[in-house]
Design a protein around this motif. Structure first.
Motif, PDB file in Angstrom:
ATOM      1  N   PRO A  20       4.029   1.809  -4.116  1.00  0.00           N
ATOM      2  CA  PRO A  20       3.627   3.023  -4.835  1.00  0.00           C
ATOM      3  C   PRO A  20       4.691   4.135  -4.788  1.00  0.00           C
ATOM      4  CG  PRO A  20       1.772   2.189  -3.587  1.00  0.00           C
ATOM      5  CD  PRO A  20       2.975   1.380  -3.176  1.00  0.00           C
ATOM      6  N   TYR A  28      10.459  11.471  -0.733  1.00  0.00           N
ATOM      7  CA  TYR A  28      10.556  10.021  -0.839  1.00  0.00           C
ATOM      8  C   TYR A  28      11.414   9.451   0.289  1.00  0.00           C
ATOM      9  CZ  TYR A  28      11.948   5.439  -2.683  1.00  0.00           C
ATOM     10  OH  TYR A  28      12.202   4.098  -2.833  1.00  0.00           O
ATOM     11  N   SER A  60       8.977   6.710 -11.999  1.00  0.00           N
ATOM     12  CA  SER A  60       8.319   7.556 -12.996  1.00  0.00           C
ATOM     13  C   SER A  60       8.927   8.952 -13.047  1.00  0.00           C
ATOM     14  CB  SER A  60       6.824   7.680 -12.693  1.00  0.00           C
ATOM     15  OG  SER A  60       6.200   6.440 -12.794  1.00  0.00           O
ATOM     16  N   ASN A  91       7.934   3.634  -4.598  1.00  0.00           N
ATOM     17  CA  ASN A  91       8.975   3.201  -5.533  1.00  0.00           C
ATOM     18  C   ASN A  91       8.556   3.457  -6.978  1.00  0.00           C
ATOM     19  OD1 ASN A  91      10.544   2.342  -3.390  1.00  0.00           O
ATOM     20  ND2 ASN A  91       9.932   0.207  -3.587  1.00  0.00           N
ATOM     21  N   ASN A  92       7.298   3.211  -7.295  1.00  0.00           N
ATOM     22  CA  ASN A  92       6.800   3.460  -8.655  1.00  0.00           C
ATOM     23  C   ASN A  92       6.820   4.944  -8.985  1.00  0.00           C
ATOM     24  OD1 ASN A  92       6.429   0.719  -9.049  1.00  0.00           O
ATOM     25  ND2 ASN A  92       4.254   0.779  -8.494  1.00  0.00           N
ATOM     26  N   GLN A  93       6.472   5.790  -8.022  1.00  0.00           N
ATOM     27  CA  GLN A  93       6.533   7.241  -8.236  1.00  0.00           C
ATOM     28  C   GLN A  93       7.968   7.691  -8.489  1.00  0.00           C
ATOM     29  OE1 GLN A  93       4.792   9.127  -4.814  1.00  0.00           O
ATOM     30  NE2 GLN A  93       2.761   8.274  -5.216  1.00  0.00           N
ATOM     31  N   TRP A 150       9.476   7.053   2.739  1.00  0.00           N
ATOM     32  CA  TRP A 150       9.835   5.648   2.547  1.00  0.00           C
ATOM     33  C   TRP A 150      10.518   5.107   3.805  1.00  0.00           C
ATOM     34  CZ3 TRP A 150      13.517   1.963   2.606  1.00  0.00           C
ATOM     35  CH2 TRP A 150      13.305   0.814   1.840  1.00  0.00           C
ATOM     36  N   ALA A 152       0.800  -1.228   0.000  1.00  0.00           N
ATOM     37  CA  ALA A 152       0.000   0.000   0.000  1.00  0.00           C
ATOM     38  C   ALA A 152       0.832   1.277   0.000  1.00  0.00           C
ATOM     39  CB  ALA A 152      -0.932   0.002   1.211  1.00  0.00           C
TER      40      ALA A 152
END
Length: 154
Positions: free
Chosen positions: A103, A124, A110, A105-107, A128, A99
């Motif tokens: 996400p 981050y 990108s 890591n994906n941001q 994180w 959750a």
């Protein structure tokens, strides 16, 4: 045997997350942001094809199985500790990873080549790492609870 496996597996996961929380993320924050972003993105790619993934999935499944089993044998020694260990692991490690951490890591991936990457990097790192602390504590607590159950069972 499943309880032994999970006690050891949760300990390994706790150690990995502990390393990230105590020095890997701090070191990443001390280097140039572009290098930190590149390093974290590389780690996120490599970890998906490493022995981490079988351990991640097997400890998650084992925690769920053990939690269900603990309810079924509620009056037996160690059942309460097994249930608690399984629930803590599933929520604190698995749910948190899917959750929040994935996400993020994906941001980061990108944003890696965009103008928003540098400001995002500081957010981050903080977010994180904060949630990784939760994973570290959850895995450690689950490991301890599984060991406690083993001791109670004799």
């Amino acid at each position: 045997m499943l309880l032994w496996f999970n006690a050891i597996g949760c300990g390994l996961m706790a150690g990995l997350f502990f390393a990230f929380s105590t020095f890997i993320m701090k070191a990443s924050g001390r280097i140039a942001p572009a290098a930190g972003i590149a390093a974290m993105n590389s780690i996120n790619e490599v970890i998906l094809r490493s022995l981490f993934m079988p351990l991640f999935w097997s400890t998650t499944v084992a925690s769920a199985v053990l939690a269900v089993f603990a309810v079924a044998v509620w009056d037996e020694a160690g059942a309460k500790a097994v249930l608690a260990g399984g629930v803590v692991y599933l929520i604190g490690m698995f749910v948190c990873t899917l959750a929040i951490e994935v996400p993020l890591n994906n941001q980061l991936k990108s944003a890696a080549d965009s103008d928003s990457a540098l400001p995002m990097w500081q957010r981050y790192l903080a977010r994180w790492t904060q949630w990784n602390h939760v994973r570290t504590v959850s895995c450690t607590l689950s490991c301890a609870l599984f060991i406690w159950a083993l001791v109670e069972r004799g």
